[in-house]
Write an enzyme that holds these catalytic residues in place. Structure first.
Site, short mmCIF file in Angstrom:
data_model
loop_
_atom_site.label_atom_id
_atom_site.label_comp_id
_atom_site.label_asym_id
_atom_site.label_seq_id
_atom_site.Cartn_x
_atom_site.Cartn_y
_atom_site.Cartn_z
N HIS A 17 53.76 15.18 -11.14
CA HIS A 17 54.46 14.88 -10.31
C HIS A 17 54.23 15.38 -8.67
CE1 HIS A 17 58.15 15.47 -13.61
NE2 HIS A 17 57.97 14.33 -13.01
N LYS A 41 73.63 15.09 -17.73
CA LYS A 41 72.54 16.05 -18.24
C LYS A 41 71.87 17.02 -19.22
CE LYS A 41 70.04 12.17 -16.65
NZ LYS A 41 68.78 11.59 -16.41
N ARG A 90 53.21 5.34 -14.33
CA ARG A 90 52.32 5.50 -15.39
C ARG A 90 52.02 4.20 -16.59
NH1 ARG A 90 55.88 10.21 -18.04
NH2 ARG A 90 57.00 8.17 -17.60
N SER A 127 57.95 14.52 -18.43
CA SER A 127 57.73 16.69 -18.42
C SER A 127 58.64 16.51 -19.65
CB SER A 127 59.12 16.37 -17.50
OG SER A 127 58.72 16.60 -16.83
#
Length: 156
Positions: A17, A41, A90, A127
């Site tokens: 990040h 969440k 990614r 993460s």
């Protein structure tokens, strides 16, 4: 003035990040790092903790600020006067998912998306994976800014 939003959950913010934030800061006049606060969440860190970590790690960048959003990202972009969304990629799988979202966002609001490929040394960091490794007792210090790593160690 070019203003971009870099959205994410940032639970926790990683070196990947931070790499995207730094590169976006070099490309735009202002970057808003926007932490999603969707209450449905389950997160390891609270909204306030994620904002504090992001504020700490973005301090070296004079043109970056941290915000939060709930709801449609394009509504947040409009409210902030941002014409661009920044997304880090990614892998090809990220691209497939993010491209459809970018096209929908542009159709709905005219807000464009800029994709930045992750630096190779960060391409495997997420993460979720960092949290899983840390929960199982693995070393994750290489994947996180030092202050974030300390918070994660304290939490787990």
């Amino acid at each position: 003035m070019s203003r971009a939003v870099f959205p994410g959950t940032f639970d926790p913010p990683t070196n990947g990040h931070l790499d995207i934030i730094g590169r976006a800061a070099a490309a735009f006049d202002e970057v808003i790092v926007a932490a999603g606060v969707n209450q449905s969440k389950k997160r390891l860190f609270s909204d306030e903790e994620r904002v504090a970590m992001l504020t700490e790690i973005t301090e070296p960048f004079g043109n970056v600020r941290v915000g939060t959003f709930d709801g449609l990202l394009v509504d947040y972009c409009r409210a902030e006067g941002a014409g661009v969304i920044v997304k880090g990629l990614r892998s090809g799988g990220d691209y497939d998912y993010e491209l459809q979202m970018a096209q929908m966002n542009r159709h709905m609001s005219g807000v464009d998306t800029v994709f930045l490929p992750t630096a190779p040394e960060n391409a495997y960091i997420s993460s979720s994976l960092v949290k899983e490794i840390a929960r199982l007792g693995g070393a994750v210090g290489d994947f996180l800014p030092p202050g974030v790593h300390a918070r994660l160690r304290d939490r787990l």
